[in-house]
Design an enzyme around this catalytic site. Structure first.
Site, PDB file in Angstrom:
ATOM      1  N   LEU A  38       0.809  -1.221   0.000  1.00  0.00           N
ATOM      2  CA  LEU A  38       0.000   0.000   0.000  1.00  0.00           C
ATOM      3  C   LEU A  38       0.844   1.274   0.000  1.00  0.00           C
ATOM      4  O   LEU A  38       0.319   2.364  -0.220  1.00  0.00           O
ATOM      5  CB  LEU A  38      -0.959  -0.016   1.192  1.00  0.00           C
ATOM      6  CG  LEU A  38      -2.000  -1.148   1.150  1.00  0.00           C
ATOM      7  CD1 LEU A  38      -2.866  -1.124   2.403  1.00  0.00           C
ATOM      8  CD2 LEU A  38      -2.886  -1.060  -0.089  1.00  0.00           C
ATOM      9  N   ALA A  61      -3.005  -1.693   7.703  1.00  0.00           N
ATOM     10  CA  ALA A  61      -2.827  -0.313   8.153  1.00  0.00           C
ATOM     11  C   ALA A  61      -1.422  -0.126   8.686  1.00  0.00           C
ATOM     12  O   ALA A  61      -0.754  -1.093   9.058  1.00  0.00           O
ATOM     13  CB  ALA A  61      -3.833   0.023   9.262  1.00  0.00           C
ATOM     14  N   TYR A  62      -1.021   1.116   8.719  1.00  0.00           N
ATOM     15  CA  TYR A  62       0.182   1.505   9.461  1.00  0.00           C
ATOM     16  C   TYR A  62      -0.298   1.665  10.896  1.00  0.00           C
ATOM     17  O   TYR A  62      -0.996   2.637  11.217  1.00  0.00           O
ATOM     18  CB  TYR A  62       0.733   2.812   8.896  1.00  0.00           C
ATOM     19  CG  TYR A  62       2.015   3.287   9.551  1.00  0.00           C
ATOM     20  CD1 TYR A  62       3.222   3.248   8.861  1.00  0.00           C
ATOM     21  CD2 TYR A  62       2.014   3.772  10.859  1.00  0.00           C
ATOM     22  CE1 TYR A  62       4.399   3.688   9.467  1.00  0.00           C
ATOM     23  CE2 TYR A  62       3.183   4.203  11.467  1.00  0.00           C
ATOM     24  CZ  TYR A  62       4.366   4.157  10.766  1.00  0.00           C
ATOM     25  OH  TYR A  62       5.521   4.583  11.359  1.00  0.00           O
ATOM     26  N   TYR A 126      -1.263   8.975  13.919  1.00  0.00           N
ATOM     27  CA  TYR A 126      -1.973   7.746  13.557  1.00  0.00           C
ATOM     28  C   TYR A 126      -3.483   8.021  13.427  1.00  0.00           C
ATOM     29  O   TYR A 126      -4.095   7.689  12.407  1.00  0.00           O
ATOM     30  CB  TYR A 126      -1.694   6.653  14.600  1.00  0.00           C
ATOM     31  CG  TYR A 126      -2.583   5.446  14.468  1.00  0.00           C
ATOM     32  CD1 TYR A 126      -2.417   4.521  13.430  1.00  0.00           C
ATOM     33  CD2 TYR A 126      -3.612   5.198  15.384  1.00  0.00           C
ATOM     34  CE1 TYR A 126      -3.240   3.404  13.317  1.00  0.00           C
ATOM     35  CE2 TYR A 126      -4.425   4.086  15.284  1.00  0.00           C
ATOM     36  CZ  TYR A 126      -4.242   3.192  14.254  1.00  0.00           C
ATOM     37  OH  TYR A 126      -5.067   2.097  14.145  1.00  0.00           O
ATOM     38  N   TRP A 151      -8.426  -1.308  20.557  1.00  0.00           N
ATOM     39  CA  TRP A 151      -7.696  -2.171  21.499  1.00  0.00           C
ATOM     40  C   TRP A 151      -7.732  -3.641  21.049  1.00  0.00           C
ATOM     41  O   TRP A 151      -8.193  -4.522  21.781  1.00  0.00           O
ATOM     42  CB  TRP A 151      -8.271  -2.034  22.900  1.00  0.00           C
ATOM     43  CG  TRP A 151      -8.101  -0.705  23.564  1.00  0.00           C
ATOM     44  CD1 TRP A 151      -8.030   0.529  22.972  1.00  0.00           C
ATOM     45  CD2 TRP A 151      -8.005  -0.454  24.981  1.00  0.00           C
ATOM     46  NE1 TRP A 151      -7.888   1.510  23.928  1.00  0.00           N
ATOM     47  CE2 TRP A 151      -7.877   0.935  25.165  1.00  0.00           C
ATOM     48  CE3 TRP A 151      -8.027  -1.277  26.107  1.00  0.00           C
ATOM     49  CZ2 TRP A 151      -7.755   1.524  26.419  1.00  0.00           C
ATOM     50  CZ3 TRP A 151      -7.914  -0.691  27.365  1.00  0.00           C
ATOM     51  CH2 TRP A 151      -7.780   0.694  27.516  1.00  0.00           C
TER      52      TRP A 151
HETATM   53  N1  NAP Z   1      -4.401  -3.126  16.694  1.00  0.00           N
HETATM   54  C1  NAP Z   1      -5.223  -2.299  17.340  1.00  0.00           C
HETATM   55  O1  NAP Z   1      -5.202  -2.196  18.570  1.00  0.00           O
HETATM   56  C2  NAP Z   1      -6.232  -1.488  16.563  1.00  0.00           C
HETATM   57  C3  NAP Z   1      -7.036  -0.578  17.254  1.00  0.00           C
HETATM   58  C4  NAP Z   1      -7.987   0.167  16.542  1.00  0.00           C
HETATM   59  C5  NAP Z   1      -8.094  -0.014  15.175  1.00  0.00           C
HETATM   60  N2  NAP Z   1      -7.293  -0.885  14.529  1.00  0.00           N
HETATM   61  C6  NAP Z   1      -7.425  -1.033  13.094  1.00  0.00           C
HETATM   62  O2  NAP Z   1      -7.827  -2.365  12.837  1.00  0.00           O
HETATM   63  C7  NAP Z   1      -7.275  -2.772  11.574  1.00  0.00           C
HETATM   64  C8  NAP Z   1      -6.573  -4.093  11.736  1.00  0.00           C
HETATM   65  O3  NAP Z   1      -5.539  -3.941  12.674  1.00  0.00           O
HETATM   66  P1  NAP Z   1      -4.603  -5.157  13.105  1.00  0.00           P
HETATM   67  O4  NAP Z   1      -4.511  -5.111  14.582  1.00  0.00           O
HETATM   68  O5  NAP Z   1      -5.020  -6.398  12.410  1.00  0.00           O
HETATM   69  O6  NAP Z   1      -3.219  -4.634  12.524  1.00  0.00           O
HETATM   70  P2  NAP Z   1      -1.817  -5.384  12.431  1.00  0.00           P
HETATM   71  O7  NAP Z   1      -1.878  -6.702  13.125  1.00  0.00           O
HETATM   72  O8  NAP Z   1      -0.803  -4.375  12.825  1.00  0.00           O
HETATM   73  O9  NAP Z   1      -1.694  -5.681  10.885  1.00  0.00           O
HETATM   74  C9  NAP Z   1      -1.589  -4.654   9.961  1.00  0.00           C
HETATM   75  C10 NAP Z   1      -1.250  -5.263   8.636  1.00  0.00           C
HETATM   76  O10 NAP Z   1      -1.102  -4.176   7.703  1.00  0.00           O
HETATM   77  C11 NAP Z   1      -0.065  -4.517   6.868  1.00  0.00           C
HETATM   78  N3  NAP Z   1       0.580  -3.402   6.221  1.00  0.00           N
HETATM   79  C12 NAP Z   1       1.276  -2.402   6.788  1.00  0.00           C
HETATM   80  N4  NAP Z   1       1.836  -1.636   5.850  1.00  0.00           N
HETATM   81  C13 NAP Z   1       1.484  -2.183   4.654  1.00  0.00           C
HETATM   82  C14 NAP Z   1       1.764  -1.858   3.310  1.00  0.00           C
HETATM   83  N5  NAP Z   1       2.547  -0.823   2.989  1.00  0.00           N
HETATM   84  N6  NAP Z   1       1.234  -2.625   2.341  1.00  0.00           N
HETATM   85  C15 NAP Z   1       0.485  -3.682   2.639  1.00  0.00           C
HETATM   86  N7  NAP Z   1       0.189  -4.066   3.886  1.00  0.00           N
HETATM   87  C16 NAP Z   1       0.687  -3.306   4.897  1.00  0.00           C
HETATM   88  C17 NAP Z   1       0.955  -5.222   7.736  1.00  0.00           C
HETATM   89  O11 NAP Z   1       1.770  -5.980   6.883  1.00  0.00           O
HETATM   90  P3  NAP Z   1       3.157  -6.637   7.332  1.00  0.00           P
HETATM   91  O12 NAP Z   1       2.762  -7.884   8.080  1.00  0.00           O
HETATM   92  O13 NAP Z   1       3.816  -6.904   6.011  1.00  0.00           O
HETATM   93  O14 NAP Z   1       3.855  -5.616   8.176  1.00  0.00           O
HETATM   94  C18 NAP Z   1       0.066  -6.040   8.631  1.00  0.00           C
HETATM   95  O15 NAP Z   1      -0.156  -7.325   8.103  1.00  0.00           O
HETATM   96  C19 NAP Z   1      -6.411  -1.622  11.100  1.00  0.00           C
HETATM   97  O16 NAP Z   1      -7.170  -0.823  10.224  1.00  0.00           O
HETATM   98  C20 NAP Z   1      -6.129  -0.826  12.349  1.00  0.00           C
HETATM   99  O17 NAP Z   1      -5.899   0.537  12.064  1.00  0.00           O
HETATM  100  C21 NAP Z   1      -6.370  -1.649  15.191  1.00  0.00           C
END
Ligand code: NAP
Length: 297
Positions: A38, A61-62, A126, A151
Site C-alpha cells: 500500500l 494499516a500503518y 496515527y 484495542w
Molecule cells: N491493533 C489495534 O489495537 C487497533 C485498534 C484500533 C483499530 N485498529 C485497526 O484495525 C485494523 C486491523 O488492525 P490489526 O490489529 O489487524 O493490525 P496489524 O496486526 O498491525 O496488521 C496490519 C497489517 O497491515 C499490513 N501493512 C502495513 N503496511 C502495509 C503496506 N505498505 N502494504 C500492505 N500491507 C501493509 C501489515 O503488513 P506486514 O505484516 O507486512 O507488516 C500487517 O499485516 C487496522 O485498520 C487498524 O488501524 C487496530
C-alpha cells in the site's frame, strides 16, 4: 461472494481467514506484501482488478502509533491515500468497501461511551491518518462502510494480551496505565461481525452502506484492568502470572498522546446487522485459553 482482505499477516486478516471457513457462501482471499504494497501507488488497484471481489475489507494499516509521529508521510500514504485508492478501485469493480478504522479518531475528553455521531478530534498522527482514510474512502466509493474498532488483540501477531503474558514469564510485578479506558476487542469477534455484515449483503447488497459503525468488544476496561484480568486468567490455568500495579499515563510517557477514554458504543451495528460483540472478558478468556493450549503467548 468473493471478499478481498488486505493485510494478510495482520491480526484482523488472519482472523477473517480463520472465521470465513465457517461461512459456506463466502470465498475470502487475503493478500499483503509483497503482492500488495500500500506504500506503492497503483498496487491497490492492480490487486482489485486481478481478483474482482464483491467486497474489499481493508484490514491493512500503518498501526505503529508512536512511530507514526516520526513517519507521518508514510502513515498518511498507507492509512489515507492507499485506503482511498482501494475504495476507488473497488468502486470501479462494483465492489463495496469496508474501511476498518480506529477509536483514536477521538480525543478521549468525553465522559461515557462514544457513538458514531460524536465529532472526531484525533490527538496524534496515527488517528489523523486513519481519519483522513475514512474521508478518502467516503469520497471514493458511495458503497462503503467505515467500521471503527479499538484495542485489538488475538492469538496472532503482537498485541497487549500476548505482551502481558510474555512479560509475566520473566517478571513478578508489572506496572500498567490505569487512567486510559477503552473497549478491548478480539480480532476474532471483529472478524465475525464483519462477516455477518458481508453475509447480510448477499440478500440486500446495499444494506447499511454509506455510514460509520463502531464495532468493539462489549464493556470497558483500563489497560491495568485488562492486564489484571489476563493475569487472573493465566493464574487459573497455572500459566506464569504477575502482580499488576496501576500507574498514571504521566508515569509512562509515549511519543504519541492517547485518548483517556475511547470506549465505543457498538449498538448501531447491532441494530443494523443483528450482531452483538461478546463481553470483552469472555473473549480475553477464550484467547488466553487458546494461547495456553498452544503453550505460546
Ligand atoms: N491493533 C489495534 O489495537 C487497533 C485498534 C484500533 C483499530 N485498529 C485497526 O484495525 C485494523 C486491523 O488492525 P490489526 O490489529 O489487524 O493490525 P496489524 O496486526 O498491525 O496488521 C496490519 C497489517 O497491515 C499490513 N501493512 C502495513 N503496511 C502495509 C503496506 N505498505 N502494504 C500492505 N500491507 C501493509 C501489515 O503488513 P506486514 O505484516 O507486512 O507488516 C500487517 O499485516 C487496522 O485498520 C487498524 O488501524 C487496530
Amino acid at each position: 461472494m468473493k471478499i478481498l482482505a488486505t493485510g494478510v499477516e495482520g491480526q484482523l486478516a488472519r482472523s477473517l481467514v480463520e472465521r470465513s471457513a465457517f461461512h459456506s457462501g463466502i470465498e475470502l482471499l487475503a493478500i499483503g506484501r509483497p503482492q500488495l504494497d500500500l506504500a506503492v501507488q497503483g498496487s491497490a488497484a492492480a490487486a482489485i482488478e486481478s481478483v474482482q471481489p464483491q467486497i474489499v475489507i481493508n484490514a491493512a494499516a500503518y498501526t505503529a502509533v508512536d512511530k507514526a509521529e516520526d513517519e507521518p508521510e508514510l502513515a498518511f500514504r498507507i492509512n489515507a491515500d492507499a485506503a482511498g485508492e482501494l475504495a476507488a478501485a473497488a468502486a470501479r469493480a462494483g465492489a463495496a468497501m469496508v474501511q476498518v478504522s480506529t477509536d483514536y479518531v477521538f480525543d478521549g475528553s468525553r465522559q461515557g461511551p462514544y457513538d458514531e455521531r460524536i465529532p472526531t478530534s484525533p490527538l496524534g498522527t496515527y488517528g489523523r491518518s486513519k481519519l483522513a482514510g475514512e474521508e478518502q474512502v467516503r469520497a471514493a466509493n458511495p458503497r462503503h462502510a467505515i467500521v471503527r474498532t479499538a484495542w485489538v488483540y488475538s492469538p496472532f501477531g503482537s498485541n497487549f494480551v500476548r505482551t502481558i503474558m510474555n512479560a509475566a514469564r520473566t517478571r513478578d510485578m508489572l506496572t500498567v496505565v490505569d487512567d486510559q479506558v477503552g473497549s478491548p476487542t478480539s480480532a476474532l469477534d471483529l472478524a465475525d461481525g464483519l462477516l455477518r455484515m458481508a453475509t447480510s449483503w448477499m440478500d440486500d447488497p446495499d444494506r447499511g452502506l454509506g455510514t460509520v459503525y463502531n464495532l468493539a468488544g462489549s464493556g470497558s476496561a483500563s489497560w491495568c484492568g485488562l492486564a489484571s484480568f489476563i493475569m487472573a486468567e493465566c493464574g487459573k490455568r497455572s500459566l506464569p502470572s504477575a502482580e499488576v500495579r496501576p500507574i498514571a499515563t504521566s508515569d509512562w510517557p509515549t511519543k504519541a498522546e492517547r485518548p483517556a477514554n475511547s470506549v465505543l458504543d457498538s449498538s448501531k451495528f447491532t441494530k443494523q446487522f443483528g450482531f452483538r460483540m461478546p463481553d470483552w472478558q469472555q473473549s480475553v478468556s477464550a484467547v488466553v485459553e487458546r494461547l495456553a493450549a498452544q503453550s505460546v503467548a
